[in-house]
Design a protein around this motif. Structure first.
Motif, PDB file in Angstrom:
ATOM      1  N   ILE A  89       2.050   7.444   0.118  1.00 41.19           N
ATOM      2  CA  ILE A  89       2.143   6.717  -1.147  1.00 41.19           C
ATOM      3  C   ILE A  89       2.444   7.676  -2.287  1.00 41.19           C
ATOM      4  O   ILE A  89       3.297   7.414  -3.142  1.00 41.19           O
ATOM      5  CB  ILE A  89       0.830   5.955  -1.424  1.00 41.19           C
ATOM      6  N   CYS A 101       2.269   0.272 -11.211  1.00 41.89           N
ATOM      7  CA  CYS A 101       2.431  -0.827 -10.260  1.00 41.89           C
ATOM      8  C   CYS A 101       1.120  -1.571 -10.035  1.00 41.89           C
ATOM      9  O   CYS A 101       1.088  -2.798  -9.988  1.00 41.89           O
ATOM     10  CB  CYS A 101       2.948  -0.291  -8.927  1.00 41.89           C
ATOM     11  N   SER A 107       3.061  -5.513  -6.400  1.00 43.35           N
ATOM     12  CA  SER A 107       2.955  -5.185  -4.977  1.00 43.35           C
ATOM     13  C   SER A 107       4.334  -5.113  -4.317  1.00 43.35           C
ATOM     14  O   SER A 107       4.515  -4.433  -3.305  1.00 43.35           O
ATOM     15  CB  SER A 107       2.082  -6.209  -4.255  1.00 43.35           C
ATOM     16  N   LEU A 110       5.452  -1.552  -4.283  1.00 43.39           N
ATOM     17  CA  LEU A 110       4.636  -0.740  -3.371  1.00 43.39           C
ATOM     18  C   LEU A 110       5.059  -0.932  -1.921  1.00 43.39           C
ATOM     19  O   LEU A 110       4.999  -0.001  -1.112  1.00 43.39           O
ATOM     20  CB  LEU A 110       3.154  -1.103  -3.531  1.00 43.39           C
ATOM     21  N   VAL A 111       5.519  -2.142  -1.574  1.00 42.68           N
ATOM     22  CA  VAL A 111       5.934  -2.439  -0.203  1.00 42.68           C
ATOM     23  C   VAL A 111       7.147  -1.595   0.209  1.00 42.68           C
ATOM     24  O   VAL A 111       7.374  -1.365   1.396  1.00 42.68           O
ATOM     25  CB  VAL A 111       6.265  -3.942  -0.067  1.00 42.68           C
ATOM     26  N   VAL A 116       3.611   1.114   3.943  1.00 40.98           N
ATOM     27  CA  VAL A 116       2.866   0.166   3.113  1.00 40.98           C
ATOM     28  C   VAL A 116       3.411  -1.246   3.345  1.00 40.98           C
ATOM     29  O   VAL A 116       4.504  -1.581   2.912  1.00 40.98           O
ATOM     30  CB  VAL A 116       2.966   0.518   1.615  1.00 40.98           C
ATOM     31  N   LYS A 118       2.876  -5.611   3.286  1.00 36.19           N
ATOM     32  CA  LYS A 118       2.540  -6.569   2.234  1.00 36.19           C
ATOM     33  C   LYS A 118       1.039  -6.663   2.012  1.00 36.19           C
ATOM     34  O   LYS A 118       0.554  -6.643   0.873  1.00 36.19           O
ATOM     35  CB  LYS A 118       3.105  -7.939   2.590  1.00 36.19           C
ATOM     36  N   THR A 120      -1.295  -4.459   2.761  1.00 31.83           N
ATOM     37  CA  THR A 120      -1.821  -3.204   2.204  1.00 31.83           C
ATOM     38  C   THR A 120      -1.513  -3.109   0.717  1.00 31.83           C
ATOM     39  O   THR A 120      -2.355  -2.702  -0.076  1.00 31.83           O
ATOM     40  CB  THR A 120      -1.214  -1.987   2.938  1.00 31.83           C
ATOM     41  N   ALA A 121      -0.296  -3.476   0.346  1.00 28.12           N
ATOM     42  CA  ALA A 121       0.106  -3.437  -1.068  1.00 28.12           C
ATOM     43  C   ALA A 121      -0.782  -4.358  -1.899  1.00 28.12           C
ATOM     44  O   ALA A 121      -1.248  -3.993  -2.986  1.00 28.12           O
ATOM     45  CB  ALA A 121       1.563  -3.839  -1.211  1.00 28.12           C
ATOM     46  N   GLU A 122      -1.025  -5.556  -1.385  1.00 26.56           N
ATOM     47  CA  GLU A 122      -1.868  -6.510  -2.106  1.00 26.56           C
ATOM     48  C   GLU A 122      -3.304  -6.008  -2.205  1.00 26.56           C
ATOM     49  O   GLU A 122      -3.985  -6.214  -3.214  1.00 26.56           O
ATOM     50  CB  GLU A 122      -1.824  -7.868  -1.402  1.00 26.56           C
TER      51      GLU A 122
END
Length: 203
Positions: A89, A101, A107, A110-111, A116, A118, A120-122
């Motif tokens: 990351i 972000c 998110s 981040l995806v 990473v 969906k 994990t991003a959330e």
């Protein structure tokens, strides 16, 4: 706990460095952002470190700035985020961009970082929103002005940049396309320049 390493930089690549401290060589995993702030091989390097002990390995993670190590330690406390993913990351975007972000619940951006998904991003947005609200970063004047850039031909820089992006988790075709686009913006850019522009273009 090994908190800091200072010694001769024997070898460096975007994901890992080897630092000699009085005859003992330490293999240290680093983010791309920290890689860009390293001196030339043979010079003295200083890295703030985080030591991880597992049943099957002992790993040392290094950071050029204390702020980046601080964010790394916050990241590994998130459920499902281990040291490797936390480093990915921090390689995919700098600390300021990541905080932006999270604070703006972005998110989707981040995806785009390798590793990473969906969920994990959330989770990052959900769990770190409050924690990063008061967390601030600063380069302490470190910036990029002190970076010693290697002298490489465009072809060599392109090849090394593509290899570095693949090492960071991007697919070869994706890496080649991003580096080609970066070369258009910086025809005589160093390997670090091309990687930085490529990452910016993919995010």
């Amino acid at each position: 706990m090994i908190a800091r390493i200072s010694g001769i930089l024997m070898h460096k690549q975007p994901a890992q460095v080897v630092v000699d401290v009085h005859g003992v060589a330490y293999e240290i995993e680093i983010s791309f952002n920290s890689f860009c702030q390293l001196p030339a091989e043979g010079d003295t390097a200083v890295l703030h470190t985080h030591f991880v002990v597992r049943e099957d390995a002992q790993l040392l993670f290094g950071f050029s700035q204390l702020e980046e190590r601080s964010l790394f330690r916050i990241l590994i406390k998130v459920n499902g985020v281990g040291p490797k993913l936390a480093l990915a990351i921090l390689s995919g975007m700098d600390a300021h961009a990541f905080c932006y972000c999270v604070q703006h619940q972005d998110s989707a951006t981040l995806v785009k970082i390798p590793g990473v998904g969906k969920k994990t991003a959330e989770r990052l947005v959900l769990e770190l929103g409050d924690k990063l609200a008061s967390w601030q970063t600063g380069d302490n004047g470190g910036g990029q002005s002190g970076v010693i850039k290697p002298t490489l031909s465009t072809v060599s820089a392109q090849s090394e940049a593509e290899s570095a992006l693949v090492a960071l988790g991007y697919k070869p075709v994706q890496a080649a396309k991003a580096v080609t686009a970066a070369i258009r913006s910086a025809p005589h850019g160093s390997c670090e320049d091309l990687i930085r522009l490529s990452l910016k273009g993919m995010i």
